[in-house]
Design a protein around this motif. Sequence first.
Motif, PDB file in Angstrom:
ATOM      1  N   LYS A  75       0.814  -1.206   0.000  1.00 19.40           N
ATOM      2  CA  LYS A  75       0.000   0.000   0.000  1.00 19.40           C
ATOM      3  C   LYS A  75       0.854   1.264   0.000  1.00 19.40           C
ATOM      4  O   LYS A  75       0.368   2.340  -0.322  1.00 19.40           O
ATOM      5  CB  LYS A  75      -0.935   0.003   1.214  1.00 19.40           C
ATOM      6  CG  LYS A  75      -1.930  -1.150   1.218  1.00 19.40           C
ATOM      7  CD  LYS A  75      -2.752  -1.158   2.492  1.00 19.40           C
ATOM      8  CE  LYS A  75      -3.697  -2.344   2.527  1.00 19.40           C
ATOM      9  NZ  LYS A  75      -4.470  -2.399   3.787  1.00 19.40           N
ATOM     10  N   THR A  76       2.113   1.122   0.395  1.00 20.85           N
ATOM     11  CA  THR A  76       3.008   2.280   0.400  1.00 20.85           C
ATOM     12  C   THR A  76       3.772   2.407  -0.907  1.00 20.85           C
ATOM     13  O   THR A  76       4.610   3.290  -1.051  1.00 20.85           O
ATOM     14  CB  THR A  76       4.016   2.178   1.563  1.00 20.85           C
ATOM     15  OG1 THR A  76       4.926   1.091   1.315  1.00 20.85           O
ATOM     16  CG2 THR A  76       3.302   1.949   2.876  1.00 20.85           C
ATOM     17  N   PRO A  78       3.189   3.268  -4.547  1.00 25.39           N
ATOM     18  CA  PRO A  78       2.245   3.763  -5.543  1.00 25.39           C
ATOM     19  C   PRO A  78       2.456   3.189  -6.937  1.00 25.39           C
ATOM     20  O   PRO A  78       1.590   3.305  -7.791  1.00 25.39           O
ATOM     21  CB  PRO A  78       2.483   5.278  -5.529  1.00 25.39           C
ATOM     22  CG  PRO A  78       3.840   5.454  -4.944  1.00 25.39           C
ATOM     23  CD  PRO A  78       4.022   4.334  -3.983  1.00 25.39           C
ATOM     24  N   TYR A  81       0.464  -0.440  -5.886  1.00 22.67           N
ATOM     25  CA  TYR A  81      -0.879  -0.359  -5.307  1.00 22.67           C
ATOM     26  C   TYR A  81      -1.830   0.259  -6.327  1.00 22.67           C
ATOM     27  O   TYR A  81      -1.548   1.318  -6.893  1.00 22.67           O
ATOM     28  CB  TYR A  81      -0.811   0.502  -4.047  1.00 22.67           C
ATOM     29  CG  TYR A  81      -1.992   0.387  -3.110  1.00 22.67           C
ATOM     30  CD1 TYR A  81      -2.495  -0.854  -2.726  1.00 22.67           C
ATOM     31  CD2 TYR A  81      -2.576   1.542  -2.573  1.00 22.67           C
ATOM     32  CE1 TYR A  81      -3.558  -0.942  -1.840  1.00 22.67           C
ATOM     33  CE2 TYR A  81      -3.623   1.459  -1.680  1.00 22.67           C
ATOM     34  CZ  TYR A  81      -4.115   0.212  -1.317  1.00 22.67           C
ATOM     35  OH  TYR A  81      -5.160   0.130  -0.440  1.00 22.67           O
ATOM     36  N   GLU A  85      -7.851  -0.562  -5.465  1.00 22.40           N
ATOM     37  CA  GLU A  85      -7.600  -0.951  -4.072  1.00 22.40           C
ATOM     38  C   GLU A  85      -7.599   0.279  -3.168  1.00 22.40           C
ATOM     39  O   GLU A  85      -8.148   0.249  -2.054  1.00 22.40           O
ATOM     40  CB  GLU A  85      -6.253  -1.672  -3.972  1.00 22.40           C
ATOM     41  CG  GLU A  85      -6.226  -3.032  -4.656  1.00 22.40           C
ATOM     42  CD  GLU A  85      -4.825  -3.601  -4.718  1.00 22.40           C
ATOM     43  OE1 GLU A  85      -4.647  -4.770  -4.332  1.00 22.40           O
ATOM     44  OE2 GLU A  85      -3.912  -2.881  -5.161  1.00 22.40           O
ATOM     45  N   GLY A  86      -6.997   1.355  -3.645  1.00 21.28           N
ATOM     46  CA  GLY A  86      -6.925   2.577  -2.849  1.00 21.28           C
ATOM     47  C   GLY A  86      -8.295   3.179  -2.585  1.00 21.28           C
ATOM     48  O   GLY A  86      -8.589   3.601  -1.468  1.00 21.28           O
ATOM     49  N   TRP A  90     -10.000   3.628   0.981  1.00 21.85           N
ATOM     50  CA  TRP A  90     -10.351   4.992   1.402  1.00 21.85           C
ATOM     51  C   TRP A  90     -11.819   5.065   1.801  1.00 21.85           C
ATOM     52  O   TRP A  90     -12.163   5.658   2.831  1.00 21.85           O
ATOM     53  CB  TRP A  90     -10.068   5.968   0.255  1.00 21.85           C
ATOM     54  CG  TRP A  90     -10.543   7.356   0.556  1.00 21.85           C
ATOM     55  CD1 TRP A  90      -9.868   8.326   1.227  1.00 21.85           C
ATOM     56  CD2 TRP A  90     -11.829   7.904   0.227  1.00 21.85           C
ATOM     57  NE1 TRP A  90     -10.662   9.457   1.342  1.00 21.85           N
ATOM     58  CE2 TRP A  90     -11.866   9.223   0.733  1.00 21.85           C
ATOM     59  CE3 TRP A  90     -12.951   7.413  -0.448  1.00 21.85           C
ATOM     60  CZ2 TRP A  90     -12.964  10.049   0.585  1.00 21.85           C
ATOM     61  CZ3 TRP A  90     -14.055   8.235  -0.598  1.00 21.85           C
ATOM     62  CH2 TRP A  90     -14.053   9.545  -0.088  1.00 21.85           C
ATOM     63  N   ILE A 123      -1.421   3.569  -8.613  1.00 25.41           N
ATOM     64  CA  ILE A 123      -1.602   4.942  -8.140  1.00 25.41           C
ATOM     65  C   ILE A 123      -0.685   5.903  -8.901  1.00 25.41           C
ATOM     66  O   ILE A 123      -1.103   6.985  -9.312  1.00 25.41           O
ATOM     67  CB  ILE A 123      -1.304   5.025  -6.625  1.00 25.41           C
ATOM     68  CG1 ILE A 123      -2.322   4.207  -5.810  1.00 25.41           C
ATOM     69  CG2 ILE A 123      -1.271   6.479  -6.162  1.00 25.41           C
ATOM     70  CD1 ILE A 123      -3.724   4.744  -5.827  1.00 25.41           C
ATOM     71  N   MET A 155      -8.971  10.797  -2.029  1.00 22.05           N
ATOM     72  CA  MET A 155      -8.025   9.696  -1.831  1.00 22.05           C
ATOM     73  C   MET A 155      -6.604  10.149  -2.153  1.00 22.05           C
ATOM     74  O   MET A 155      -5.668   9.897  -1.379  1.00 22.05           O
ATOM     75  CB  MET A 155      -8.403   8.510  -2.708  1.00 22.05           C
ATOM     76  CG  MET A 155      -7.494   7.299  -2.508  1.00 22.05           C
ATOM     77  SD  MET A 155      -7.603   6.092  -3.850  1.00 22.05           S
ATOM     78  CE  MET A 155      -6.669   6.913  -5.150  1.00 22.05           C
ATOM     79  N   TYR A 156      -6.416  10.819  -3.294  1.00 18.88           N
ATOM     80  CA  TYR A 156      -5.075  11.276  -3.677  1.00 18.88           C
ATOM     81  C   TYR A 156      -4.546  12.344  -2.718  1.00 18.88           C
ATOM     82  O   TYR A 156      -3.356  12.363  -2.396  1.00 18.88           O
ATOM     83  CB  TYR A 156      -5.080  11.795  -5.116  1.00 18.88           C
ATOM     84  CG  TYR A 156      -4.724  10.721  -6.125  1.00 18.88           C
ATOM     85  CD1 TYR A 156      -3.401  10.508  -6.517  1.00 18.88           C
ATOM     86  CD2 TYR A 156      -5.701   9.903  -6.667  1.00 18.88           C
ATOM     87  CE1 TYR A 156      -3.069   9.523  -7.429  1.00 18.88           C
ATOM     88  CE2 TYR A 156      -5.376   8.905  -7.584  1.00 18.88           C
ATOM     89  CZ  TYR A 156      -4.055   8.718  -7.965  1.00 18.88           C
ATOM     90  OH  TYR A 156      -3.722   7.731  -8.860  1.00 18.88           O
ATOM     91  N   MET A 159      -3.276  10.584   0.332  1.00 19.30           N
ATOM     92  CA  MET A 159      -1.994   9.921   0.065  1.00 19.30           C
ATOM     93  C   MET A 159      -0.855  10.935  -0.022  1.00 19.30           C
ATOM     94  O   MET A 159       0.256  10.669   0.446  1.00 19.30           O
ATOM     95  CB  MET A 159      -2.073   9.121  -1.236  1.00 19.30           C
ATOM     96  CG  MET A 159      -2.891   7.856  -1.129  1.00 19.30           C
ATOM     97  SD  MET A 159      -2.808   6.883  -2.643  1.00 19.30           S
ATOM     98  CE  MET A 159      -3.410   5.296  -2.033  1.00 19.30           C
TER      99      MET A 159
END
Length: 360
Positions: A75-76, A78, A81, A85-86, A90, A123, A155-156, A159
């Motif tokens: 998940k870390t 980008p 991921y 999924e993000g 979220w 991402i 979401m962005y 992040m």
Amino acid sequence: MDNRQRGITIRGNSAQIAFTYQGVRCRETLPMPPTKAAQKELQLKRQAILYEIKSGTFDYLKHFPHSKKAQEFRKTRPDHYTIGEGLKAWFQRNQGRFQQSTLRDYNSAIYHHLIPTFGALAIAELTAMTIKQWLSELPISNKRKNNVLTPLRQMYEEMYLDEMIDKNPLDRIKNLSVKTREPEPFTAAEVEKILNELAGQERNLIQFAFWSGLRTSELIALRWEDVDLENNRIFVRHAKVRGHLKGTKTNAGTREVMLQPQAKQALLNQQTHNGKSNDIIFHDSRTGEPWKNDQAIRKVIWTPALKKAGLKYRNPYQTRHTFASTLLSRGENPLWVAQQMGHKDWGQIRKVYGRWIPQN
């Protein structure tokens, strides 16, 4: 090899490698035959992992594809991921913050637009140009396009603030312009024609709408406990959207509205139909139950009344425009009218109703 070698623990036909990644102590177990060659290979693997971590090229999933911890660290990344999924994560993480109607809108945006279009992209792969091209081909209104982008924007932004990404492609996407429909308020004579085609609870509801300026969602959520007839005022605290009660649209929307004489009379008339102190004020006379939504009012009351009165169709929101234009035309302070309407300042009043404000 010594079973106590730093970072490596051998247990029979398996071995555990320990290392620190992103400040987290990690331990991964691998099968290993009891041979010197296998032990040497394990030692080299750990050295390679430490080098990759130091150089910033470590790919947890490549080394340990079946690791639960690898899925978390993914998940870390980008570049690995996915947007799908993000968005799901979220939405799950933030849904406690949203009203029921907002949840429905976000759910629709995520699962009917965003994931089908961008879900498989990593991402880091999303670009401003990709979004602009998609928006240009999307067959919905600009207002809806802006709303659909909202979950992706949030979401962005989350992040970016969490330093998972170095740049946010949504920062380069401005909301599309939305045309504000010109108000078409009714004249006093037209209001009278409409009301003459109604009776009982239906007339009370529409009369109150014309003289209170409430949104339909606020009208159908109003309770008798929100009414102070003695001091000629009501308190707007709730709205009913898609059958669910919620707070008003904005903080400014929670307000005190002074009762115009016609609005007060509508409430007094309504008391003969439904005067329970803790109940919703306006009911559907066909069922005896509170109105579920504005669509029912539009279909059952509003549209037939306009047809009978011989008037061109205008949506029920024009009752609110009629209220504002009437107050302004008779010289009421625009700031006070803005407060009565639930606007945070009078800028919107000036923009929408400027031609009804007398020029001194």
